[in-house]
Design an enzyme around this catalytic site. Structure first.
Site, PDB file in Angstrom:
ATOM      1  N   ARG A 195       3.490   7.989  42.514  1.00  0.00           N
ATOM      2  CA  ARG A 195       4.794   7.461  42.912  1.00  0.00           C
ATOM      3  C   ARG A 195       5.263   6.494  41.833  1.00  0.00           C
ATOM      4  O   ARG A 195       4.538   6.186  40.902  1.00  0.00           O
ATOM      5  CB  ARG A 195       4.778   6.857  44.314  1.00  0.00           C
ATOM      6  N   GLY A 196       6.521   6.026  41.999  1.00  0.00           N
ATOM      7  CA  GLY A 196       7.120   5.205  40.949  1.00  0.00           C
ATOM      8  C   GLY A 196       7.973   6.140  40.088  1.00  0.00           C
ATOM      9  O   GLY A 196       7.507   7.218  39.695  1.00  0.00           O
ATOM     10  N   ALA A 197       9.209   5.716  39.818  1.00  0.00           N
ATOM     11  CA  ALA A 197      10.183   6.626  39.209  1.00  0.00           C
ATOM     12  C   ALA A 197       9.694   7.296  37.904  1.00  0.00           C
ATOM     13  O   ALA A 197       9.668   8.530  37.811  1.00  0.00           O
ATOM     14  CB  ALA A 197      11.494   5.889  38.998  1.00  0.00           C
ATOM     15  N   ARG A 235      11.114  14.776  45.640  1.00  0.00           N
ATOM     16  CA  ARG A 235      11.641  13.469  46.087  1.00  0.00           C
ATOM     17  C   ARG A 235      13.050  13.320  45.520  1.00  0.00           C
ATOM     18  O   ARG A 235      13.280  13.619  44.355  1.00  0.00           O
ATOM     19  CB  ARG A 235      10.753  12.302  45.615  1.00  0.00           C
ATOM     20  N   GLN A 259       3.072  -0.992  48.670  1.00  0.00           N
ATOM     21  CA  GLN A 259       2.855  -0.840  47.225  1.00  0.00           C
ATOM     22  C   GLN A 259       2.591  -2.185  46.545  1.00  0.00           C
ATOM     23  O   GLN A 259       1.908  -2.246  45.527  1.00  0.00           O
ATOM     24  CB  GLN A 259       4.078  -0.165  46.558  1.00  0.00           C
ATOM     25  N   ASP A 313      14.825   2.890  40.662  1.00  0.00           N
ATOM     26  CA  ASP A 313      14.621   4.335  40.833  1.00  0.00           C
ATOM     27  C   ASP A 313      15.800   5.127  40.283  1.00  0.00           C
ATOM     28  O   ASP A 313      15.638   6.265  39.845  1.00  0.00           O
ATOM     29  CB  ASP A 313      14.387   4.665  42.309  1.00  0.00           C
ATOM     30  N   ASN A 343      16.560   0.792  44.384  1.00  0.00           N
ATOM     31  CA  ASN A 343      15.136   0.460  44.246  1.00  0.00           C
ATOM     32  C   ASN A 343      14.544   0.349  45.648  1.00  0.00           C
ATOM     33  O   ASN A 343      15.245   0.527  46.654  1.00  0.00           O
ATOM     34  CB  ASN A 343      14.967  -0.841  43.445  1.00  0.00           C
ATOM     35  N   LYS A 344      13.259   0.094  45.711  1.00  0.00           N
ATOM     36  CA  LYS A 344      12.532   0.054  46.990  1.00  0.00           C
ATOM     37  C   LYS A 344      13.277  -0.739  48.051  1.00  0.00           C
ATOM     38  O   LYS A 344      13.812  -1.813  47.754  1.00  0.00           O
ATOM     39  CB  LYS A 344      11.136  -0.538  46.729  1.00  0.00           C
TER      40      LYS A 344
HETATM   41  O1  MRU Z   1       8.476   4.898  46.881  1.00  0.00           O
HETATM   42  P1  MRU Z   1       7.925   4.501  45.528  1.00  0.00           P
HETATM   43  O2  MRU Z   1       6.619   3.805  45.609  1.00  0.00           O
HETATM   44  O3  MRU Z   1       7.944   5.660  44.566  1.00  0.00           O
HETATM   45  O4  MRU Z   1       8.993   3.458  45.021  1.00  0.00           O
HETATM   46  C1  MRU Z   1       8.817   2.873  43.758  1.00  0.00           C
HETATM   47  C2  MRU Z   1       9.820   1.844  43.442  1.00  0.00           C
HETATM   48  O5  MRU Z   1      10.748   1.592  44.187  1.00  0.00           O
HETATM   49  C3  MRU Z   1       9.681   1.177  42.102  1.00  0.00           C
HETATM   50  O6  MRU Z   1      10.146  -0.135  42.172  1.00  0.00           O
HETATM   51  C4  MRU Z   1      10.532   1.944  41.083  1.00  0.00           C
HETATM   52  O7  MRU Z   1      10.207   3.300  41.108  1.00  0.00           O
HETATM   53  C5  MRU Z   1      10.351   1.429  39.714  1.00  0.00           C
HETATM   54  S1  MRU Z   1       8.809   1.924  39.044  1.00  0.00           S
HETATM   55  C6  MRU Z   1       8.733   1.439  37.446  1.00  0.00           C
END
Ligand code: MRU
Length: 353
Positions: free
Chosen positions: A50-52, A95, A202, A243, A253-254
């Site tokens: 996970r993470g963009a 996703r 996370q 994201d 973002n999250k």
């Molecule tokens: O749902 P996730 O864990 O994929 O969400 C991740 C985030 O929101 C991060 O802050 C974002 O992807 C930046 S990662 C460098």
């Protein structure tokens, strides 16, 4: 998990992608082996990775896996083309919010159309090389972005961060945590406050793990503690990842990021977003058009297999929210820092260099 990556987010070996299964952290370090592209799509959907930026890199390797699958099945060139088109569609659906996924797939599709007609063996090798480049470029961009961002971190700062925008969410080093790492490497004394980031934690599981791993002083807080810390004057700046960033500078973002930005404005605390250009989507005029993923109610109803709420309760679980550009002091990228982001400045950033 340093730039040298003792603990890699993922690696390729012998036609197989091994991904650090982030669902098991911090308790277990295990790699998930993916030899078929639907396994990669599943790992993205179920958030083993996970993470963009990390899901973009995983999707790119997913295309290479698809090509090697086609090769093993003895596909000719047109069959290979059809198979890869299907793989790209399935990976794309895994996703919806982080644009890095679509960005990486578009880059590989472009490579495929520029190299149409190559024999299957060369197509597979070419896609793998392109995926490896995306991985390496992400790490290099994060290092640059970190240096650019570190200039904004005063010595002695207390930094609040949300979710995990670290090495685990990227090709290494991290975006928001890349800025923290660069500030520490410059000899600055910093303290990181980590939002636990419900429902999937996370912050508690991954950001805390990274900070412990690198001996960076940090304190874990519940999400609802952030405002109280700001009121007490304990937060000097807020650093988050992204994201998807729309052309006008709105940032997805999250979930919970928007609330932090509103509170930061009230308390006059600078709110920074750190992200590579691969996270900026100039095709969307504003954050209004960003598709926000909704996650399963189970993720809210259960924690570690334990039910938290009575059966039958309704749940709403958007994974992300959108912070308007007006609440963002600057977006930190590998090409520089964009203060008070807007469409004109983001277009100029892409035109640079
Ligand atoms: O749902 P996730 O864990 O994929 O969400 C991740 C985030 O929101 C991060 O802050 C974002 O992807 C930046 S990662 C460098």
């Amino acid at each position: 998990m340093t730039a040298e990556n003792e603990l890699l987010t993922m690696y390729w070996d012998n036609e197989c992608l091994y991904m650090l299964d982030q669902r098991l952290l911090p308790h277990r370090v295990e790699y998930l082996a993916c030899r078929k592209y639907p396994e990669v799509a599943g790992a993205i959907r179920d958030m083993a990775v996970r993470g963009a930026p990390a899901i973009g890199i995983a999707a790119a390797f997913g295309m290479a896996i698809a090509a090697y699958e086609g090769l093993a099945k003895g596909y000719d060139q047109p069959q290979m083309q059809a198979h890869l088109t299907g793989a790209a569609k399935e990976l794309f659906k895994s996703r919806p919010t982080a644009v890095n996924l679509a960005w990486a797939l578009e880059r590989l599709n472009r490579w495929l159309s520029d190299n149409a007609g190559l024999p299957p063996q060369e197509t597979a090798a070419g896609l793998l090389l392109e995926a490896e480049k995306i991985y390496a470029e992400d790490l290099a961009n994060n290092r640059l972005l970190g240096i650019n961002g570190a200039a904004l971190v005063p010595d002695g700062s207390c930094i609040l961060t949300h979710c995990n925008a670290g090495a685990l969410a990227t090709g290494g080093y991290g975006t928001a945590l890349g800025v923290v790492r660069a500030a520490v490497e410059e000899g600055k004394d910093v303290h990181v406050y980590i939002d636990e980031t419900r429902p999937l934690l996370q912050g508690a599981r991954l950001t805390a793990f990274e900070m412990i791993h690198e001996n960076i002083p940090a304190t874990l807080i519940t999400d609802n503690c952030a405002g109280y810390l700001m009121k007490q004057g304990k937060i000097d700046l807020i650093l988050v990842g992204a994201d998807r960033i729309a052309a006008n500078g709105d940032v997805a973002n999250k979930i919970g990021t928007y609330a932090l930005a509103v509170m930061a404005a009230y308390h006059a605390i600078p709110f920074y977003v750190a992200a590579p250009l691969s996270t900026i989507d100039l095709t969307l005029p504003s954050g209004e058009e960003i598709v926000i993923e909704e996650r399963s109610p189970e993720e809210v109803l259960y924690c570690g297999g334990q039910a938290l709420a009575p059966e039958g309760i309704n749940v709403y679980s958007p994974a992300f929210d959108v912070t308007p550009a007006g609440l963002i002091k600057a977006i930190i990228t590998e090409k520089g820092v964009v203060y008070s982001p807007d469409q004109e400045k983001l277009y100029k950033l892409f035109a640079k260099g």
